[in-house]
Scaffold this motif. Structure first.
Motif, PDB file in Angstrom:
ATOM      1  N   LEU A  12       0.854  -1.180   0.000  1.00  0.00           N
ATOM      2  CA  LEU A  12       0.000   0.000   0.000  1.00  0.00           C
ATOM      3  C   LEU A  12       0.888   1.227   0.000  1.00  0.00           C
ATOM      4  O   LEU A  12       2.001   1.202   0.531  1.00  0.00           O
ATOM      5  N   TRP A  13       0.381   2.315  -0.604  1.00  0.00           N
ATOM      6  CA  TRP A  13       1.089   3.580  -0.629  1.00  0.00           C
ATOM      7  C   TRP A  13       0.493   4.502   0.420  1.00  0.00           C
ATOM      8  O   TRP A  13      -0.711   4.737   0.440  1.00  0.00           O
ATOM      9  N   ARG A  14       1.343   4.989   1.303  1.00  0.00           N
ATOM     10  CA  ARG A  14       0.917   5.938   2.340  1.00  0.00           C
ATOM     11  C   ARG A  14       1.436   7.314   1.938  1.00  0.00           C
ATOM     12  O   ARG A  14       2.631   7.494   1.753  1.00  0.00           O
ATOM     13  N   ASN A  15       0.520   8.274   1.818  1.00  0.00           N
ATOM     14  CA  ASN A  15       0.917   9.615   1.378  1.00  0.00           C
ATOM     15  C   ASN A  15       1.501  10.431   2.540  1.00  0.00           C
ATOM     16  O   ASN A  15       1.637   9.935   3.660  1.00  0.00           O
ATOM     17  N   ASN A  16       1.814  11.680   2.263  1.00  0.00           N
ATOM     18  CA  ASN A  16       2.428  12.558   3.272  1.00  0.00           C
ATOM     19  C   ASN A  16       1.503  12.869   4.437  1.00  0.00           C
ATOM     20  O   ASN A  16       1.950  13.358   5.465  1.00  0.00           O
TER      21      ASN A  16
ATOM     22  N   GLY B 283      -3.050   4.300  -2.253  1.00  0.00           N
ATOM     23  CA  GLY B 283      -2.734   3.505  -3.433  1.00  0.00           C
ATOM     24  C   GLY B 283      -2.328   2.092  -3.083  1.00  0.00           C
ATOM     25  O   GLY B 283      -2.018   1.778  -1.928  1.00  0.00           O
ATOM     26  N   VAL B 284      -2.347   1.252  -4.114  1.00  0.00           N
ATOM     27  CA  VAL B 284      -1.937  -0.150  -3.991  1.00  0.00           C
ATOM     28  C   VAL B 284      -1.105  -0.499  -5.216  1.00  0.00           C
ATOM     29  O   VAL B 284      -1.469  -0.139  -6.338  1.00  0.00           O
ATOM     30  N   VAL B 285      -0.012  -1.189  -4.997  1.00  0.00           N
ATOM     31  CA  VAL B 285       0.786  -1.718  -6.098  1.00  0.00           C
ATOM     32  C   VAL B 285       0.941  -3.223  -5.873  1.00  0.00           C
ATOM     33  O   VAL B 285       1.240  -3.665  -4.773  1.00  0.00           O
ATOM     34  N   GLY B 286       0.662  -3.986  -6.919  1.00  0.00           N
ATOM     35  CA  GLY B 286       0.795  -5.438  -6.867  1.00  0.00           C
ATOM     36  C   GLY B 286       1.789  -5.877  -7.920  1.00  0.00           C
ATOM     37  O   GLY B 286       1.779  -5.372  -9.046  1.00  0.00           O
TER      38      GLY B 286
END
Length: 119
Positions: free
Chosen positions: A46-50, A56-59
Protein backbone atom coordinates in the motif's frame (compact mmCIF):
# COMPACT_ATOMS: atom_id res chain seq x y z
CA UNK A 1 5.92 5.41 1.56
CA UNK A 2 5.33 1.76 0.66
CA UNK A 3 3.87 -0.46 3.37
CA UNK A 4 3.74 -4.22 2.90
CA UNK A 5 0.20 -5.59 2.80
CA UNK A 6 -1.05 -7.44 5.88
CA UNK A 7 -4.44 -8.81 6.80
CA UNK A 8 -5.50 -5.85 8.93
CA UNK A 9 -5.24 -3.66 5.79
CA UNK A 10 -7.73 -5.86 3.90
CA UNK A 11 -10.71 -3.48 3.89
CA UNK A 12 -8.58 -0.49 2.90
CA UNK A 13 -6.91 -2.50 0.15
CA UNK A 14 -10.23 -3.82 -1.15
CA UNK A 15 -11.60 -0.27 -1.19
CA UNK A 16 -8.66 0.97 -3.24
CA UNK A 17 -8.78 -1.98 -5.63
CA UNK A 18 -12.49 -1.38 -6.19
CA UNK A 19 -11.54 1.78 -8.15
CA UNK A 20 -10.70 -0.63 -11.00
CA UNK A 21 -13.77 -1.68 -13.02
CA UNK A 22 -12.67 -5.34 -12.96
CA UNK A 23 -12.99 -5.34 -9.20
CA UNK A 24 -16.47 -3.89 -8.80
CA UNK A 25 -17.57 -7.51 -8.52
CA UNK A 26 -16.80 -8.70 -4.98
CA UNK A 27 -16.02 -12.24 -6.18
CA UNK A 28 -13.33 -10.95 -8.58
CA UNK A 29 -11.95 -8.63 -5.95
CA UNK A 30 -11.65 -11.39 -3.37
CA UNK A 31 -10.04 -13.72 -5.93
CA UNK A 32 -7.42 -11.07 -6.70
CA UNK A 33 -6.68 -10.54 -3.01
CA UNK A 34 -6.30 -14.29 -2.52
CA UNK A 35 -4.04 -14.53 -5.56
CA UNK A 36 -1.59 -12.05 -4.03
CA UNK A 37 -1.71 -13.37 -0.50
CA UNK A 38 -1.56 -17.08 -1.36
CA UNK A 39 1.10 -17.13 -4.06
CA UNK A 40 4.83 -17.20 -3.76
CA UNK A 41 6.63 -14.40 -5.51
CA UNK A 42 3.53 -12.19 -5.55
CA UNK A 43 3.40 -9.18 -3.28
CA UNK A 44 1.15 -6.26 -2.60
CA UNK A 45 2.11 -2.96 -1.00
CA UNK A 46 0.00 0.00 0.00
CA UNK A 47 1.09 3.58 -0.63
CA UNK A 48 0.92 5.94 2.34
CA UNK A 49 0.92 9.62 1.38
CA UNK A 50 2.43 12.56 3.27
CA UNK A 51 -0.77 12.85 5.35
CA UNK A 52 -0.32 9.27 6.62
CA UNK A 53 -3.31 8.00 4.59
CA UNK A 54 -3.34 4.93 2.36
CA UNK A 55 -4.06 6.21 -1.13
CA UNK A 56 -2.73 3.50 -3.43
CA UNK A 57 -1.94 -0.15 -3.99
CA UNK A 58 0.79 -1.72 -6.10
CA UNK A 59 0.80 -5.44 -6.87
CA UNK A 60 3.70 -7.23 -8.50
CA UNK A 61 5.43 -10.53 -9.12
CA UNK A 62 9.06 -11.06 -8.25
CA UNK A 63 11.12 -12.97 -10.80
CA UNK A 64 14.85 -13.72 -10.82
CA UNK A 65 15.87 -10.61 -12.71
CA UNK A 66 12.82 -8.36 -12.69
CA UNK A 67 9.80 -7.09 -10.81
CA UNK A 68 6.63 -7.31 -12.91
CA UNK A 69 4.17 -4.56 -11.96
CA UNK A 70 0.74 -6.12 -12.42
CA UNK A 71 -1.36 -3.30 -11.02
CA UNK A 72 -1.04 0.15 -9.58
CA UNK A 73 -4.23 1.71 -8.26
CA UNK A 74 -4.55 5.18 -6.80
CA UNK A 75 -7.41 7.01 -5.16
CA UNK A 76 -8.82 9.75 -7.43
CA UNK A 77 -7.07 12.63 -5.64
CA UNK A 78 -3.67 10.89 -6.02
CA UNK A 79 -3.90 9.96 -9.72
CA UNK A 80 -0.97 11.85 -11.13
CA UNK A 81 2.44 11.12 -12.60
CA UNK A 82 4.33 12.35 -9.54
CA UNK A 83 2.58 9.86 -7.24
CA UNK A 84 3.07 7.03 -9.74
CA UNK A 85 6.72 8.00 -10.04
CA UNK A 86 7.16 8.00 -6.25
CA UNK A 87 5.62 4.54 -5.99
CA UNK A 88 7.67 3.07 -8.82
CA UNK A 89 10.82 4.69 -7.42
CA UNK A 90 10.06 3.06 -4.06
CA UNK A 91 9.56 -0.36 -5.70
CA UNK A 92 12.86 0.06 -7.57
CA UNK A 93 14.58 0.94 -4.27
CA UNK A 94 13.14 -2.17 -2.59
CA UNK A 95 14.64 -4.38 -5.30
CA UNK A 96 17.70 -2.52 -6.64
CA UNK A 97 19.11 -5.62 -8.32
CA UNK A 98 15.93 -6.18 -10.37
CA UNK A 99 14.55 -4.35 -13.40
CA UNK A 100 11.03 -2.92 -13.03
CA UNK A 101 8.82 -4.09 -15.90
CA UNK A 102 5.13 -3.99 -16.75
CA UNK A 103 2.39 -6.17 -18.14
CA UNK A 104 0.65 -5.22 -21.37
CA UNK A 105 -1.67 -3.03 -19.27
CA UNK A 106 1.02 -1.42 -17.10
CA UNK A 107 3.84 -1.01 -19.64
CA UNK A 108 2.74 2.50 -20.78
CA UNK A 109 2.94 3.69 -17.16
CA UNK A 110 6.36 2.05 -16.70
CA UNK A 111 7.62 3.65 -19.92
CA UNK A 112 6.47 7.13 -18.76
CA UNK A 113 8.27 6.53 -15.46
CA UNK A 114 11.46 5.46 -17.25
CA UNK A 115 11.34 8.52 -19.49
CA UNK A 116 11.01 10.87 -16.50
CA UNK A 117 14.24 9.78 -14.81
CA UNK A 118 15.89 7.49 -17.33
CA UNK A 119 15.39 4.33 -15.24
Amino acid sequence: MLVKYRDDYEKTTMGLLSFLPDFHNMKHLKAEMDWYTDGSGRQMYLWRNNHNQFTGVVGFELEDQFVLIRLLVLSPQERNDSTRKAILDAVAELFPEKRVMGTIATTPMIMRWRNIDGH
